[in-house]
Design a protein around this motif. Sequence first.
Motif, PDB file in Angstrom:
ATOM      1  N   LEU A  73     -11.413 102.435 -20.284  1.00  0.00           N
ATOM      2  CA  LEU A  73      -9.976 102.169 -20.250  1.00  0.00           C
ATOM      3  C   LEU A  73      -9.398 102.923 -19.060  1.00  0.00           C
ATOM      4  CD1 LEU A  73      -9.042 102.809 -23.977  1.00  0.00           C
ATOM      5  CD2 LEU A  73      -9.104 100.604 -22.845  1.00  0.00           C
ATOM      6  N   TYR A  74      -8.236 102.492 -18.611  1.00  0.00           N
ATOM      7  CA  TYR A  74      -7.549 103.232 -17.556  1.00  0.00           C
ATOM      8  C   TYR A  74      -6.289 103.812 -18.188  1.00  0.00           C
ATOM      9  CZ  TYR A  74      -6.264 104.630 -12.892  1.00  0.00           C
ATOM     10  OH  TYR A  74      -5.967 105.383 -11.776  1.00  0.00           O
ATOM     11  N   VAL A  75      -6.358 105.091 -18.511  1.00  0.00           N
ATOM     12  CA  VAL A  75      -5.262 105.762 -19.212  1.00  0.00           C
ATOM     13  C   VAL A  75      -4.559 106.696 -18.240  1.00  0.00           C
ATOM     14  CG1 VAL A  75      -4.616 107.252 -21.154  1.00  0.00           C
ATOM     15  CG2 VAL A  75      -6.507 105.617 -21.400  1.00  0.00           C
ATOM     16  N   VAL A  76      -3.285 106.408 -17.984  1.00  0.00           N
ATOM     17  CA  VAL A  76      -2.474 107.279 -17.133  1.00  0.00           C
ATOM     18  C   VAL A  76      -1.696 108.236 -18.017  1.00  0.00           C
ATOM     19  CG1 VAL A  76      -2.280 105.604 -15.251  1.00  0.00           C
ATOM     20  CG2 VAL A  76      -0.541 105.648 -17.044  1.00  0.00           C
ATOM     21  N   HIS A  77      -1.280 109.337 -17.400  1.00  0.00           N
ATOM     22  CA  HIS A  77      -0.532 110.354 -18.133  1.00  0.00           C
ATOM     23  C   HIS A  77       0.832 110.525 -17.493  1.00  0.00           C
ATOM     24  CE1 HIS A  77      -3.979 111.380 -20.556  1.00  0.00           C
ATOM     25  NE2 HIS A  77      -4.668 111.107 -19.480  1.00  0.00           N
ATOM     26  N   LEU A  78       1.836 110.506 -18.328  1.00  0.00           N
ATOM     27  CA  LEU A  78       3.209 110.649 -17.871  1.00  0.00           C
ATOM     28  C   LEU A  78       3.542 112.125 -17.744  1.00  0.00           C
ATOM     29  CD1 LEU A  78       4.759 107.982 -20.277  1.00  0.00           C
ATOM     30  CD2 LEU A  78       3.936 107.641 -17.936  1.00  0.00           C
ATOM     31  N   GLY A  79       4.467 112.440 -16.859  1.00  0.00           N
ATOM     32  CA  GLY A  79       4.877 113.829 -16.637  1.00  0.00           C
ATOM     33  C   GLY A  79       5.494 114.465 -17.867  1.00  0.00           C
ATOM     34  N   THR A  80       5.677 115.773 -17.815  1.00  0.00           N
ATOM     35  CA  THR A  80       6.089 116.548 -18.991  1.00  0.00           C
ATOM     36  C   THR A  80       7.488 116.231 -19.497  1.00  0.00           C
ATOM     37  OG1 THR A  80       6.793 118.397 -17.600  1.00  0.00           O
ATOM     38  CG2 THR A  80       4.545 118.460 -18.486  1.00  0.00           C
ATOM     39  N   ARG A  81       8.343 115.664 -18.674  1.00  0.00           N
ATOM     40  CA  ARG A  81       9.685 115.332 -19.165  1.00  0.00           C
ATOM     41  C   ARG A  81       9.703 114.049 -19.984  1.00  0.00           C
ATOM     42  NH1 ARG A  81      13.930 115.805 -14.515  1.00  0.00           N
ATOM     43  NH2 ARG A  81      12.307 114.789 -13.346  1.00  0.00           N
ATOM     44  N   PHE A  82       8.591 113.336 -20.000  1.00  0.00           N
ATOM     45  CA  PHE A  82       8.497 112.157 -20.845  1.00  0.00           C
ATOM     46  C   PHE A  82       8.218 112.607 -22.275  1.00  0.00           C
ATOM     47  CE2 PHE A  82       7.456 110.424 -16.704  1.00  0.00           C
ATOM     48  CZ  PHE A  82       8.110 109.210 -16.694  1.00  0.00           C
ATOM     49  N   THR A  83       8.734 111.864 -23.209  1.00  0.00           N
ATOM     50  CA  THR A  83       8.510 112.135 -24.624  1.00  0.00           C
ATOM     51  C   THR A  83       7.771 110.950 -25.235  1.00  0.00           C
ATOM     52  OG1 THR A  83      10.554 111.039 -25.270  1.00  0.00           O
ATOM     53  CG2 THR A  83      10.695 113.414 -24.774  1.00  0.00           C
ATOM     54  N   ARG A  84       7.404 111.089 -26.491  1.00  0.00           N
ATOM     55  CA  ARG A  84       6.769 109.964 -27.185  1.00  0.00           C
ATOM     56  C   ARG A  84       7.720 108.772 -27.213  1.00  0.00           C
ATOM     57  NH1 ARG A  84       5.441 110.172 -33.418  1.00  0.00           N
ATOM     58  NH2 ARG A  84       7.006 111.755 -33.111  1.00  0.00           N
TER      59      ARG A  84
ATOM     60  N   ALA B   4       9.129 103.419 -25.055  1.00  0.00           N
ATOM     61  CA  ALA B   4      10.061 102.534 -24.351  1.00  0.00           C
ATOM     62  C   ALA B   4       9.401 101.948 -23.100  1.00  0.00           C
ATOM     63  CB  ALA B   4      11.335 103.290 -23.981  1.00  0.00           C
ATOM     64  N   ILE B   5       8.611 102.757 -22.417  1.00  0.00           N
ATOM     65  CA  ILE B   5       7.889 102.282 -21.237  1.00  0.00           C
ATOM     66  C   ILE B   5       6.895 101.199 -21.626  1.00  0.00           C
ATOM     67  CG2 ILE B   5       6.158 102.960 -19.513  1.00  0.00           C
ATOM     68  CD1 ILE B   5       7.701 105.682 -19.368  1.00  0.00           C
ATOM     69  N   VAL B   6       6.141 101.438 -22.690  1.00  0.00           N
ATOM     70  CA  VAL B   6       5.179 100.435 -23.168  1.00  0.00           C
ATOM     71  C   VAL B   6       5.908  99.149 -23.541  1.00  0.00           C
ATOM     72  CG1 VAL B   6       3.528  99.881 -25.006  1.00  0.00           C
ATOM     73  CG2 VAL B   6       3.427 102.102 -23.860  1.00  0.00           C
ATOM     74  N   ASP B   7       7.058  99.252 -24.204  1.00  0.00           N
ATOM     75  CA  ASP B   7       7.841  98.064 -24.556  1.00  0.00           C
ATOM     76  C   ASP B   7       8.295  97.307 -23.312  1.00  0.00           C
ATOM     77  OD1 ASP B   7       7.543  98.571 -27.260  1.00  0.00           O
ATOM     78  OD2 ASP B   7       9.542  99.467 -27.501  1.00  0.00           O
ATOM     79  N   ASP B   8       8.748  98.061 -22.287  1.00  0.00           N
ATOM     80  CA  ASP B   8       9.155  97.421 -21.032  1.00  0.00           C
ATOM     81  C   ASP B   8       7.981  96.689 -20.385  1.00  0.00           C
ATOM     82  OD1 ASP B   8      11.734  98.311 -21.305  1.00  0.00           O
ATOM     83  OD2 ASP B   8      11.663  99.740 -19.630  1.00  0.00           O
TER      84      ASP B   8
END
Length: 143
Positions: free
Chosen positions: A46-57, A62-66
């Motif tokens: 899989l290609y799993v990216v990681h969001l920065g620390t200011r992102f929350t669950r 919301a990003i996944v929904d977009d």
Amino acid sequence: AQLQRLDTILAKRKTVELYYGEYIRSFEGIKPPFVAPEVDEIHWFLYVVHLGTRFTRTSRDAIVDDLLTEQVTAAAYALPLHLRSVYLEAGYKRGDYPMTEKVADRAVALPFHTHLTESKVAFIAQTLKDASINVGAGAAIYL
């Protein structure tokens, strides 16, 4: 049959990985998968990216929904083991391992297969970037 084409399949997947690396690195709020310095070769399942620390669950969701709205099949990928039902029944709960939860809450699995072209990866990356800005955390700082 796929074993006979393994070298070709791995080469195509490596190309997709390189496309993602190029487009993901151009945005400060999103990190590509970690590869330790001593690792010579890796082939992602899989290609799993990681969001920065200011992102929350919530912002990750919301990003996944977009992304899904734009027909990009992405998913909130990681669920810490202690939050799976068998462990919850054993008494574990959210908050027991806050660092694990924080990292998991910011992981997003992006489409990753041999049929992705550079233009499709560029679209996915741009959609991810736009979505991250839409949730107000586009210039995140990393863990």
